[in-house]
Design a protein around this motif. Structure first.
Motif, mmCIF file in Angstrom:
data_model
loop_
_atom_site.group_PDB
_atom_site.id
_atom_site.type_symbol
_atom_site.label_atom_id
_atom_site.label_comp_id
_atom_site.label_asym_id
_atom_site.label_seq_id
_atom_site.Cartn_x
_atom_site.Cartn_y
_atom_site.Cartn_z
ATOM 1 N N GLY A 146 9.760 -24.770 43.837
ATOM 2 C CA GLY A 146 10.303 -25.384 44.733
ATOM 3 C C GLY A 146 11.230 -24.596 45.675
ATOM 4 O O GLY A 146 11.728 -23.686 45.076
ATOM 5 N N GLU A 147 11.407 -24.785 46.831
ATOM 6 C CA GLU A 147 11.182 -26.225 47.579
ATOM 7 C C GLU A 147 9.503 -25.611 48.094
ATOM 8 O O GLU A 147 9.120 -24.840 48.947
ATOM 9 C CB GLU A 147 11.891 -26.068 48.881
ATOM 10 N N VAL A 148 8.637 -26.671 47.748
ATOM 11 C CA VAL A 148 7.183 -26.785 48.215
ATOM 12 C C VAL A 148 7.395 -27.396 49.887
ATOM 13 O O VAL A 148 7.602 -28.410 49.829
ATOM 14 C CB VAL A 148 6.407 -27.322 47.434
ATOM 15 N N ILE A 178 9.350 -31.022 45.572
ATOM 16 C CA ILE A 178 8.612 -30.954 47.056
ATOM 17 C C ILE A 178 9.152 -31.409 48.215
ATOM 18 O O ILE A 178 9.769 -32.494 47.867
ATOM 19 C CB ILE A 178 7.044 -31.519 46.719
ATOM 20 N N HIS A 179 9.235 -30.893 49.204
ATOM 21 C CA HIS A 179 9.773 -31.513 50.660
ATOM 22 C C HIS A 179 8.892 -32.572 50.909
ATOM 23 O O HIS A 179 7.845 -32.498 51.256
ATOM 24 C CB HIS A 179 9.916 -30.508 51.491
ATOM 25 N N ILE A 180 9.665 -33.666 50.865
ATOM 26 C CA ILE A 180 8.876 -35.115 51.885
ATOM 27 C C ILE A 180 9.951 -35.432 52.489
ATOM 28 O O ILE A 180 11.064 -36.178 51.886
ATOM 29 C CB ILE A 180 8.398 -35.896 50.818
ATOM 30 N N MET A 210 12.064 -34.076 47.264
ATOM 31 C CA MET A 210 13.219 -33.558 47.826
ATOM 32 C C MET A 210 13.591 -34.389 49.091
ATOM 33 O O MET A 210 12.582 -34.774 49.988
ATOM 34 C CB MET A 210 13.172 -32.072 48.476
ATOM 35 N N HIS A 211 14.838 -34.563 49.493
ATOM 36 C CA HIS A 211 15.100 -35.269 50.600
ATOM 37 C C HIS A 211 14.879 -36.854 50.319
ATOM 38 O O HIS A 211 14.716 -37.655 51.382
ATOM 39 C CB HIS A 211 14.423 -34.847 51.945
ATOM 40 N N ALA A 212 14.605 -37.097 49.134
ATOM 41 C CA ALA A 212 13.940 -38.645 48.936
ATOM 42 C C ALA A 212 13.271 -39.262 49.936
ATOM 43 O O ALA A 212 13.494 -40.547 50.224
ATOM 44 C CB ALA A 212 15.429 -39.450 48.911
#
Ligand SMILES: [Zn+2]
Length: 317
Positions: A146-148, A178-180, A210-212
Motif C-alpha cells: 500500500g498505498e494501492v 488500498i485507496h478507495i 484507505m480514506h474510508a
C-alpha cells in the motif's frame, strides 16, 4: 521501477492531492488553540508518504494551507520530528522506494515500509510490477502493500489483473491498504463495494480501505457490515476537509458500530504539519469517548497489524 514510471507517477501523485483537495474541500479549517492530549498517547499512523518535493507544484501549498520545507532532508527530518513529538510509534510509509528506504534508515523502528502500487501503472507494466512482489518481499523491501493506487487508472479491486497481489498477500499474511476515495479521474462508479468479490475469494486477507471510501459512506458501512475483517483509515480527510465534514463522516462510521475498525492515518505528503493537524481533528471530536479515541489512534491498528504477535510491525521501543 523504471524512471519513466516514476516520472509518470509523480505527475499523477500531484494530481492525486490536488483532486483530493478540490473534490473534498473548499475550506481548510483553522484551529483554535486547544490542549492536545496526543503527547500522552501512543499513536500508529497507517498512512504516511515519503515523496519528493517535486511531487507537487508550489501552488498546491496554498491549497493545503502549509508551506513545504525547503529541502528533502528537512521534509524527512521534520516528518520524523512529528512522529517523535506525538509519540507515533509506527508509521506505515509509502512513496518513491528510495525515499521510503531513507525514512526507514532515519527511524528504523518507527517507519514501516509500505510498497505502493503507483498511479499510472496499467497493463504489462502493472503485471510485471505485481510479479515482482514475492522477490521484493523476500529482499525485505516492504512490510505492507500500500498505498494501492489503481483506482486512478479505473482498475477496480476485483479486476483479474490484481489477483496475484491479493493471493500473495493472503498467502503471506501481508496487510494491504488500498485507496478507495476521491480521485481526479472519472471513477464515479467506484465504490468500496468493489471489494466484495475479493473478500469472498480471499477470506483471510488483511485489508484496509484507505480514506474510508470517502464520500461513499453508505457503501462503506455496507461493506464493513458484511465483512468484519475490513478496517478503514481516515487519511486525508482529517486535514483536507473542514473539520465538521470529517467529523460527520467519522461519526457515521462510529454510529454504525465500527469504532474498533477505524484507524488513524495522516496522508502526510510534503507538509509535516498535516500530521499534527490530523491528530487535532480526532482530539476535537467530542462525540468520541476517550476509549474510542484510543482505539482509533492506536489499539485498532495494533490489532490489525499484529503488533507484538510477530507479524508485520514488529516491536515498539
Ligand atoms: Zn490515497
Amino acid at each position: 521501477m523504471q524512471l519513466s514510471t516514476f516520472q509518470f507517477s509523480k505527475f499523477y501523485h500531484a494530481l492525486h492531492l490536488i483532486s483530493m483537495l478540490l473534490v473534498v474541500s473548499f475550506f481548510i479549517g483553522i484551529w483554535t488553540p486547544q490542549e492536545i492530549h496526543a503527547q500522552e498517547r501512543r499513536i500508529i499512523d497507517v498512512h504516511l508518504h515519503a515523496l519528493s518535493l517535486k511531487a507537487f507544484p508550489a501552488h498546491v501549498d496554498t491549497m493545503a494551507g502549509y508551506k513545504r520545507p525547503e529541502s528533502l532532508e528537512a521534509l524527512r527530518s521534520r516528518s520524523i520530528d512529528q512522529l517523535e513529538r506525538f509519540n507515533i510509534v509506527k508509521a506505515v510509509t509509502s512513496g518513491e522506494p528510495e525515499l521510503v528506504k531513507n525514512y526507514k534508515e532515519a527511524a528504523p523502528n518507527r517507519i514501516v515500509q509500505g510498497l505502493w502500487i503507483p498511479i499510472g501503472l496499467t497493463g504489462d507494466s502493472l503485471n510485471r510490477y505485481l510479479k515482482s512482489l514475492p522477490q521484493w518481499y523476500r529482499q525485505g523491501k516492504f512490510e505492507v502493500i500500500g498505498e494501492v493506487l489503481t483506482q486512478y487508472s479505473g482498475i477496480t479491486p476485483n479486476d483479474p489483473i490484481l489477483e496475484p497481489m491479493w493471493s500473495f498477500a493472503e498467502q503471506e499474511d501481508i496487510p494491504v491498504g488500498i485507496h478507495i476515495g476521491p480521485t481526479f479521474t472519472k471513477t464515479s462508479g467506484y465504490t468500496p463495494l468493489k471489494m466484495k468479490e475479493v473478500l469472498k475469494k480471499h477470506p483471510n486477507l488483511r485489508v484496509y480501505v484507505m480514506h474510508a471510501g470517502y464520500p461513499k459512506i453508505e457503501d462503506m458501512i455496507q461493506l464493513m457490515s458484511e465483512y468484519p475483517q475490513v478496517y478503514v483509515d481516515l487519511a486525508g480527510m482529517l486535514f483536507g476537509l473542514p473539520h465538521e465534514k470529517s467529523h460527520q463522516y467519522l461519526k457515521r462510521l462510529v454510529d454504525a458500530g465500527f469504532a474498533n475498525r477505524i484507524m488513524f492515518g495522516s496522508d502526510q505528503q510534503v507538509w509535516p504539519q498535516s500530521i499534527e493537524e490530523s491528530i487535532r481533528v480526532i482530539e476535537k471530536a467530542n462525540f468520541l469517548t476517550e476509549e474510542q479515541k484510543q482505539d482509533i489512534f492506536y489499539d485498532n491498528a495494533a490489532r490489525f497489524f499484529g503488533i507484538g504477535k510477530d507479524k508485520t510491525l514488529g516491536t515498539i521501543d
